[in-house]
Design a protein around this motif. Structure first.
Motif, PDB file in Angstrom:
ATOM      1  N   PHE A  59       0.831  -1.204   0.000  1.00  0.00           N
ATOM      2  CA  PHE A  59       0.000   0.000   0.000  1.00  0.00           C
ATOM      3  C   PHE A  59       0.866   1.256   0.000  1.00  0.00           C
ATOM      4  O   PHE A  59       0.566   2.230  -0.683  1.00  0.00           O
ATOM      5  N   ALA A  60       1.950   1.215   0.764  1.00  0.00           N
ATOM      6  CA  ALA A  60       2.864   2.356   0.808  1.00  0.00           C
ATOM      7  C   ALA A  60       3.540   2.561  -0.546  1.00  0.00           C
ATOM      8  O   ALA A  60       3.728   3.699  -0.982  1.00  0.00           O
ATOM      9  N   THR A  61       3.873   1.461  -1.215  1.00  0.00           N
ATOM     10  CA  THR A  61       4.471   1.557  -2.551  1.00  0.00           C
ATOM     11  C   THR A  61       3.522   2.284  -3.501  1.00  0.00           C
ATOM     12  O   THR A  61       3.921   3.221  -4.202  1.00  0.00           O
ATOM     13  N   ALA A  62       2.264   1.864  -3.516  1.00  0.00           N
ATOM     14  CA  ALA A  62       1.274   2.496  -4.398  1.00  0.00           C
ATOM     15  C   ALA A  62       1.079   3.966  -4.036  1.00  0.00           C
ATOM     16  O   ALA A  62       0.967   4.825  -4.928  1.00  0.00           O
ATOM     17  N   ALA A  63       1.057   4.261  -2.749  1.00  0.00           N
ATOM     18  CA  ALA A  63       0.873   5.654  -2.315  1.00  0.00           C
ATOM     19  C   ALA A  63       2.056   6.509  -2.753  1.00  0.00           C
ATOM     20  O   ALA A  63       1.875   7.640  -3.230  1.00  0.00           O
ATOM     21  N   MET A  64       3.254   5.975  -2.609  1.00  0.00           N
ATOM     22  CA  MET A  64       4.430   6.750  -3.004  1.00  0.00           C
ATOM     23  C   MET A  64       4.450   6.990  -4.507  1.00  0.00           C
ATOM     24  O   MET A  64       4.753   8.088  -4.960  1.00  0.00           O
ATOM     25  N   TRP A  65       4.092   5.975  -5.291  1.00  0.00           N
ATOM     26  CA  TRP A  65       4.022   6.192  -6.748  1.00  0.00           C
ATOM     27  C   TRP A  65       2.973   7.249  -7.081  1.00  0.00           C
ATOM     28  O   TRP A  65       3.195   8.083  -7.964  1.00  0.00           O
ATOM     29  N   ALA A  66       1.846   7.228  -6.379  1.00  0.00           N
ATOM     30  CA  ALA A  66       0.813   8.244  -6.619  1.00  0.00           C
ATOM     31  C   ALA A  66       1.360   9.634  -6.329  1.00  0.00           C
ATOM     32  O   ALA A  66       1.124  10.580  -7.099  1.00  0.00           O
ATOM     33  N   ILE A  67       2.106   9.764  -5.240  1.00  0.00           N
ATOM     34  CA  ILE A  67       2.691  11.062  -4.888  1.00  0.00           C
ATOM     35  C   ILE A  67       3.779  11.444  -5.895  1.00  0.00           C
ATOM     36  O   ILE A  67       3.863  12.605  -6.317  1.00  0.00           O
ATOM     37  N   PHE A  68       4.606  10.474  -6.297  1.00  0.00           N
ATOM     38  CA  PHE A  68       5.639  10.771  -7.291  1.00  0.00           C
ATOM     39  C   PHE A  68       5.008  11.352  -8.563  1.00  0.00           C
ATOM     40  O   PHE A  68       5.555  12.265  -9.164  1.00  0.00           O
ATOM     41  N   HIS A  69       3.876  10.788  -8.968  1.00  0.00           N
ATOM     42  CA  HIS A  69       3.239  11.208 -10.223  1.00  0.00           C
ATOM     43  C   HIS A  69       2.415  12.486 -10.089  1.00  0.00           C
ATOM     44  O   HIS A  69       2.164  13.151 -11.093  1.00  0.00           O
ATOM     45  N   ARG A  70       1.997  12.812  -8.885  1.00  0.00           N
ATOM     46  CA  ARG A  70       1.128  13.978  -8.688  1.00  0.00           C
ATOM     47  C   ARG A  70       1.940  15.264  -8.817  1.00  0.00           C
ATOM     48  O   ARG A  70       3.008  15.403  -8.253  1.00  0.00           O
ATOM     49  N   HIS A  71       1.405  16.182  -9.579  1.00  0.00           N
ATOM     50  CA  HIS A  71       2.020  17.503  -9.701  1.00  0.00           C
ATOM     51  C   HIS A  71       0.919  18.550  -9.575  1.00  0.00           C
ATOM     52  O   HIS A  71      -0.171  18.360 -10.118  1.00  0.00           O
ATOM     53  N   PRO A  72       1.176  19.645  -8.875  1.00  0.00           N
ATOM     54  CA  PRO A  72       0.119  20.638  -8.674  1.00  0.00           C
ATOM     55  C   PRO A  72      -0.286  21.390  -9.940  1.00  0.00           C
ATOM     56  O   PRO A  72      -1.385  21.948 -10.006  1.00  0.00           O
ATOM     57  N   ASN A  73       0.565  21.390 -10.947  1.00  0.00           N
ATOM     58  CA  ASN A  73       0.255  22.091 -12.189  1.00  0.00           C
ATOM     59  C   ASN A  73      -0.430  21.120 -13.149  1.00  0.00           C
ATOM     60  O   ASN A  73       0.193  20.147 -13.607  1.00  0.00           O
ATOM     61  N   PRO A  74      -1.699  21.367 -13.492  1.00  0.00           N
ATOM     62  CA  PRO A  74      -2.411  20.439 -14.384  1.00  0.00           C
ATOM     63  C   PRO A  74      -1.772  20.312 -15.769  1.00  0.00           C
ATOM     64  O   PRO A  74      -1.892  19.273 -16.413  1.00  0.00           O
ATOM     65  N   ASP A  75      -1.070  21.334 -16.219  1.00  0.00           N
ATOM     66  CA  ASP A  75      -0.393  21.246 -17.515  1.00  0.00           C
ATOM     67  C   ASP A  75       0.751  20.222 -17.461  1.00  0.00           C
ATOM     68  O   ASP A  75       0.956  19.469 -18.405  1.00  0.00           O
ATOM     69  N   ILE A  76       1.462  20.197 -16.343  1.00  0.00           N
ATOM     70  CA  ILE A  76       2.538  19.217 -16.171  1.00  0.00           C
ATOM     71  C   ILE A  76       1.933  17.819 -16.075  1.00  0.00           C
ATOM     72  O   ILE A  76       2.444  16.865 -16.682  1.00  0.00           O
ATOM     73  N   THR A  77       0.853  17.696 -15.333  1.00  0.00           N
ATOM     74  CA  THR A  77       0.180  16.398 -15.204  1.00  0.00           C
ATOM     75  C   THR A  77      -0.256  15.888 -16.578  1.00  0.00           C
ATOM     76  O   THR A  77      -0.065  14.712 -16.900  1.00  0.00           O
ATOM     77  N   ALA A  78      -0.795  16.776 -17.394  1.00  0.00           N
ATOM     78  CA  ALA A  78      -1.243  16.378 -18.740  1.00  0.00           C
ATOM     79  C   ALA A  78      -0.054  15.944 -19.597  1.00  0.00           C
ATOM     80  O   ALA A  78      -0.133  14.938 -20.321  1.00  0.00           O
ATOM     81  N   LEU A  79       1.048  16.673 -19.512  1.00  0.00           N
ATOM     82  CA  LEU A  79       2.242  16.280 -20.268  1.00  0.00           C
ATOM     83  C   LEU A  79       2.774  14.926 -19.795  1.00  0.00           C
ATOM     84  O   LEU A  79       3.178  14.097 -20.612  1.00  0.00           O
ATOM     85  N   MET A  80       2.768  14.722 -18.477  1.00  0.00           N
ATOM     86  CA  MET A  80       3.227  13.432 -17.945  1.00  0.00           C
ATOM     87  C   MET A  80       2.361  12.297 -18.471  1.00  0.00           C
ATOM     88  O   MET A  80       2.875  11.251 -18.878  1.00  0.00           O
ATOM     89  N   GLN A  81       1.056  12.494 -18.476  1.00  0.00           N
ATOM     90  CA  GLN A  81       0.152  11.452 -18.983  1.00  0.00           C
ATOM     91  C   GLN A  81       0.410  11.193 -20.463  1.00  0.00           C
ATOM     92  O   GLN A  81       0.428  10.040 -20.904  1.00  0.00           O
ATOM     93  N   GLN A  82       0.618  12.254 -21.218  1.00  0.00           N
ATOM     94  CA  GLN A  82       0.917  12.114 -22.650  1.00  0.00           C
ATOM     95  C   GLN A  82       2.229  11.337 -22.835  1.00  0.00           C
ATOM     96  O   GLN A  82       2.296  10.399 -23.642  1.00  0.00           O
TER      97      GLN A  82
END
Length: 191
Positions: free
Chosen positions: A47-70
């Motif tokens: 569970f901690a592994t999944a939580a850390m990956w979620a935090i690693f991927h989370r960025h406060p700027n939605p434009d960065i999040t969109a680029l990461m997903q792309q």
């Protein structure tokens, strides 16, 4: 968030797992110290592994999040497609240019470089990701894979051991460490 972080240190597994789940949804890098301690708990590790990956991927700027997903979509589709790998690399390079302190952008860039067999550049980018986020077990493990790809067994072992010092439950990495230690010991005896 502070209340959730305090629950992580409680002895109650149910509270700890609930806090990990909550932090996976809303946590940020300030939670990584407490979450990384949960990696050493076999009951909470997954569970901690999944939580850390979620935090690693989370960025406060939605434009960065969109680029990461792309970039991740291109990377996933391009594991054997050089054009998609190059396109993914360009996206992650853009992320790193826009947010040079975002460790996961660098980690994804390192991953694409690894997929392109550009191990030396990937190693340097993994080092940067680890400087930015010393809890990034993925960057440490990726660095080990790159050293392995270069045939540098001692450096691979050191990187995998670093990954395990952060995240002791990484089974594939444990397997690499065991095999590399045996190989290096055999090589030493042959000399």
């Amino acid at each position: 968030m502070l209340g959730q972080q305090e629950k992580l240190q409680s002895g109650n597994l149910e509270d700890k797992l609930a806090a990990i789940k909550a932090l996976a949804e809303v946590g940020d890098e300030s939670c990584l110290t407490e979450l990384s301690a949960c990696l050493k708990d076999p009951a909470a590790n997954r569970f901690a592994t999944a939580a850390m990956w979620a935090i690693f991927h989370r960025h406060p700027n939605p434009d960065i999040t969109a680029l990461m997903q792309q970039g991740m979509a291109l990377m996933d589709a391009g594991t054997t497609n050089t054009a998609k790998q190059r396109a993914a690399l360009e996206v992650f390079e853009q992320v790193c240019k826009l947010e040079p302190s975002y460790a996961e952008g660098h980690n994804k860039r390192a991953t694409v470089l690894y997929l392109m067999n550009n191990y030396n550049d990937s190693i340097e980018v993994c080092k940067l990701a680890l400087q930015l986020n010393p809890y990034h077990f993925g960057a440490a493990s990726g660095m080990g894979l790159c050293h392995l790809g270069n045939g540098d067994l001692k450096e691979a072992l050191a990187a995998f051991e670093l990954a395990l010092s952060i995240h002791p439950g990484m089974e594939p990495t444990q397997t690499y460490v065991t095999a590399l230690r045996a190989k290096l010991a055999d090589d030493a005896q042959e000399q």
